[in-house]
Motif scaffolding. Structure first.
Motif, mmCIF file in Angstrom:
data_model
loop_
_atom_site.group_PDB
_atom_site.id
_atom_site.type_symbol
_atom_site.label_atom_id
_atom_site.label_comp_id
_atom_site.label_asym_id
_atom_site.label_seq_id
_atom_site.Cartn_x
_atom_site.Cartn_y
_atom_site.Cartn_z
ATOM 1 N N GLU A 1 5.591 -2.723 -2.145
ATOM 2 C CA GLU A 1 4.664 -1.490 -1.818
ATOM 3 C C GLU A 1 4.348 -1.501 -0.312
ATOM 4 O OE1 GLU A 1 1.677 -0.217 -4.079
ATOM 5 O OE2 GLU A 1 2.749 -0.272 -5.708
ATOM 6 N N ILE A 2 5.141 -0.445 0.224
ATOM 7 C CA ILE A 2 4.797 -0.819 2.077
ATOM 8 C C ILE A 2 3.566 1.297 2.438
ATOM 9 C CG2 ILE A 2 5.259 -0.790 4.570
ATOM 10 C CD1 ILE A 2 7.907 -1.926 3.249
ATOM 11 N N PRO A 3 2.366 0.337 2.496
ATOM 12 C CA PRO A 3 1.653 1.543 2.861
ATOM 13 C C PRO A 3 1.680 2.139 4.367
ATOM 14 C CG PRO A 3 0.064 -0.039 2.060
ATOM 15 C CD PRO A 3 1.177 -0.805 1.875
ATOM 16 N N GLY A 4 1.639 3.509 3.775
ATOM 17 C CA GLY A 4 1.596 4.301 5.860
ATOM 18 C C GLY A 4 3.612 4.595 6.181
ATOM 19 N N VAL A 5 4.507 3.816 5.371
ATOM 20 C CA VAL A 5 5.486 3.568 5.953
ATOM 21 C C VAL A 5 6.520 5.238 4.551
ATOM 22 C CG1 VAL A 5 8.240 3.181 6.340
ATOM 23 C CG2 VAL A 5 6.359 2.100 6.429
ATOM 24 N N PHE A 16 11.701 5.470 6.301
ATOM 25 C CA PHE A 16 11.895 3.819 5.748
ATOM 26 C C PHE A 16 13.760 3.758 5.954
ATOM 27 C CE2 PHE A 16 12.964 1.672 2.377
ATOM 28 C CZ PHE A 16 13.179 0.354 2.865
ATOM 29 N N VAL A 24 6.679 3.964 0.953
ATOM 30 C CA VAL A 24 7.236 3.203 0.007
ATOM 31 C C VAL A 24 6.943 1.939 -0.627
ATOM 32 C CG1 VAL A 24 9.072 1.552 0.101
ATOM 33 C CG2 VAL A 24 8.869 3.226 2.787
#
Ligand SMILES: Nc1ncnc2c1ncn2[C@@H]1O[C@H](COP(=O)(O)OP(=O)(O)O)[C@@H](O)[C@H]1O
Ligand SMILES: [Mg+2]
Lengths: 425, 251
Positions: free
Chosen positions: B91-95, B100, B144
């Motif tokens: 998990e990619i917070p903020g993207v 992405f 993401v």
């Protein structure tokens, strides 16, 4: 070093004198007395334990080389009214005509002989309110000695932002500006500030937001690497009013931004936020004090810092909920992303609550870049540096989201992207 | 396509050997499956091939179309055509998911000297591919994998694979956590990508997935080695009898 400092500080204060004769003279006299009484801060003061004020106190501003990034001026594409100060001196040539619907704009230095009731009732007043429970000597110094600034009275919605642009042309300039803003009931204003201002910059902004009024502040502090700044924002909020202030900081050897907010009317919203990216000799301090003194108000503090190569970030943030300020919703988050082990983040989050029906939360974290996320991005073909930039921007985005204007936040986001891309290429 | 010879891998942090000499050769267009008990080293193999930190290669080699991939950065391996569908997508917070994917697609195009896709072109392609995987506009906009269900995460992996069009696709337990319908969607997505020039390495516990994605070769991995290889019938044998017999055979 401290022996010299101990001697020179009182000398410096003794030598100060209020020479202004107009409507602000009385307030300036009081401020000078306050300042002499408080003394200038030293690192021994609890409130300055993370940030050394020595160079802010020094008789003369330490020199700061000019820096030309060779980039397009910030907010260039934004339709706005520009007011330009060069090393703290108003530049009429570069500024726009100061007439704009629903707003009166005057200069502090221009109005000595005038009788500006509303400004007289505020100048140094909000600053003085903000001197308890903690002393803020640089703000008192500013009130006493400010050479110029703008007085803005907003009587209705203002169609475009008013933009204060601070240029830096002399490497030894020492600028002291004091702005006073009053937003009347039903009025709304967006104010932007950007630029390095001077080698050393002391700025105070006092903002009085009436019932139902709104004030949005978006600031980008100048990128001159060696500049120093100590700034104070004092805001008072009436019923159902809105205050938003966001600051982007990149570069600057020393920055101390204090923000003192008083929620005095019910159902008001205050948001103060900041994104800072520091690389190398960089010390950035956000010090915030929010007082809830009314029912059902919301306050938000969102501060993000990305630090590397020995950069230092500081956050001191307090939420004070006074007796009777029920249904307060207070949120505070301060986070740093440390890109290496030389960098440092110092945080002191505080809550002081005297009401029983409130929801307050605060958190402070400090951490490295998420290696799993970095690998995930790389495994999709994103080069390491670009992947890191993407994660840095993602980290800062919670603060940028506090800005209530897509146009302004996009401008800042693009600028940040450019900086990151340039740094890594 | 992918040639792995005598690959030995230890953990960097502690003295622990995980892969103890893995041999595997996958030809263009082939689908290979790896099955094996938990902890046998299947994910480790996929991570080492894609370049994750924390592992030390102490012996052997791995080449993709003749190029040594073990000396490449992860992004170089991706540009060379390797893709890993993660067992646990990150998990990619903020993207934003879309940002992405566009960044990834364009980074790969750039590294191959191709023109970057414009926002409009990209949008058109991704919309079409997302639709077949039943990924809606909202999922594309969200950060993401943040707040995605297990099944959504796996479908998102396949979407990335479809967008990046890699040559060598490794799927690490893409079927775990999927219900029957989601499994069909995912398999359909994978099968749509099958062609002569593209190979797959499918890591799974279940025969179920292999009903949909038909493998050419099935390998059984245990304790850091491939202990048996065979045709699709080997997967059926595992399904019916478990690993016990196979393990006993080699012991
Ligand atoms: N980073 C790690 N740290 C510690 N142990 C690990 C690490 N990676 C893998 N292992 C160990 O290596 C073995 C193989 O793990 P893994 O490759 O995940 O197996 P599989 O995917 O076949 O279930 C297990 O015993 C696991 O605990
Ligand atoms: Mg696994």
């Amino acid at each position: 070093m401290s022996a010299v400092e101990a001697k020179s500080v009182p000398d410096r204060l003794e030598a100060l004198e209020v020479t202004t004769t107009g409507w602000s003279a009385e307030a300036r006299g009081h401020a000078l007395a306050r300042l002499r009484n408080a003394g200038l801060p030293s690192k021994r003061d609890e409130y300055w334990k993370y940030t050394d004020p020595t160079t802010l106190n020094a008789d003369d501003a330490p020199t700061a080389a000019l820096f030309n990034a060779g980039e397009k001026p910030l907010f260039d594409d934004v339709e706005r009214l520009k007011i330009v100060f060069v090393d703290g001196v108003f530049d009429a040539e570069a500024s726009d005509d100061l007439t704009l619907e629903n707003v009166e704009i005057a200069r502090l230095a221009d109005t000595e002989g005038a009788d500006i009731h509303w400004a007289k009732g505020l100048y140094g007043v909000l600053e003085n309110n903000g001197q308890t429970p903690v002393k803020r000597p640089f703000a008192a110094l500013n009130t006493a000695m400010a050479t110029d600034g703008v007085l803005i009275r907003v009587t209705g919605p203002v169609a475009k932002p008013v933009s204060l642009i601070y240029r830096h042309a002399s490497d030894t300039s020492d600028a002291v500006l004091h702005h006073v803003i009053r937003v009347d009931d039903g009025g709304s204003l967006t104010l932007t500030e950007n630029g390095p201002a001077a080698a050393r910059f002391n700025k105070v902004m006092e903002v009085d937001i009436a019932d139902g009024a709104a004030f949005h502040h978006v600031r980008a502090q100048g990128r001159d690497h060696e500049r120093r700044a100590v700034t104070h924002m004092f805001a008072r909020l009436g019923k159902e009013s809105t205050f938003r202030s966001f600051t982007l900081t990149a570069n600057g050897v020393l920055t101390r931004n204090e923000c003192v907010i008083e929620l005095t009317g019910d159902d008001a919203l205050a948001s103060v936020s900041g994104a800072a990216v520091g690389d190398g000799v960089f010390h950035h301090d956000d010090t915030v004090f929010v007082t809830h003194d009314a029912l059902n108000c919301e306050s938000r503090q969102v501060f993000k810092k990305v630090l590397r190569n020995g950069a230092v970030g500081v956050f001191q943030g307090k939420i004070l909920v006074k007796e009777g300020a029920q249904k307060t919703d207070g949120y505070q988050i301060s986070q740093s992303l440390l890109l290496d082990e030389d960098s440092q983040f110092l945080a002191k989050p505080e809550l002081e609550i005297y009401a029983d029906d409130v929801a307050c939360s605060h958190g402070s974290t400090s951490g490295a870049i998420d290696e799993d996320a970095l690998f995930y991005l790389q495994s999709r073909g994103v080069p390491l540096q670009q992947a890191q930039d993407l994660l840095v921007l993602a980290f800062l985005s919670e603060a940028l989201e506090e800005i209530d204007s897509e146009e302004l936040s996009d401008a800042l986001r693009h600028r940040l992207e450019d900086w990151l891309a340039r740094r890594s290429s | 396509m992918l040639d792995i010879k005598g690959l030995e891998v230890s953990l960097e942090e502690e003295e622990k050997q995980i892969l103890k000499g893995v041999d595997l050769a996958i030809q263009p267009g082939e689908v290979h499956a790896i099955m094996g008990p938990n902890g046998s080293g299947k994910s480790t193999l996929s991570y080492v091939l894609s370049g994750k930190d924390g592992y030390e290669v102490t012996g052997g080699s791995a080449t993709l179309n003749g190029d040594d991939i073990l000396v490449m950065e992860p992004e170089e391996r991706a540009a060379a055509g390797l893709f890993l569908a993660f067992q646990y997508p990150v998990e990619i917070p903020g993207v934003g998911n879309m940002t992405f994917l566009r960044t990834a697609v364009n980074a790969q195009r750039k590294s191959r000297g191709e023109e970057e896709l414009s926002a409009g072109e990209f949008l058109k392609i991704i919309r079409a591919k997302a639709k077949t995987l039943e990924i809606d506009a909202d999922m594309l906009k969200r950060p993401v994998n943040v707040g995605f269900s297990g099944g959504e995460k796996k479908r998102n992996e396949i979407l990335q694979m479809a967008m990046l069009e890699p040559k060598m696709c490794i799927l690490d337990e893409t079927d775990s956590g999927l219900d029957v319908d989601a499994m069909k969607l995912v398999s359909h997505g994978v099968n749509a990508l099958r062609d002569e020039g593209r190979s797959f390495l499918v890591i799974t516990h279940y025969q179920r997935l292999l009903d949909h994605i038909k493998p050419d070769v099935v390998h059984i991995m245990a304790n850091g080695r491939i202990i048996k290889s065979g045709g699709p019938e080997l997967a059926l044998e595992v399904e019916n009898n478990g690993y016990a017999d196979l393990l006993a055979e080699v012991a």
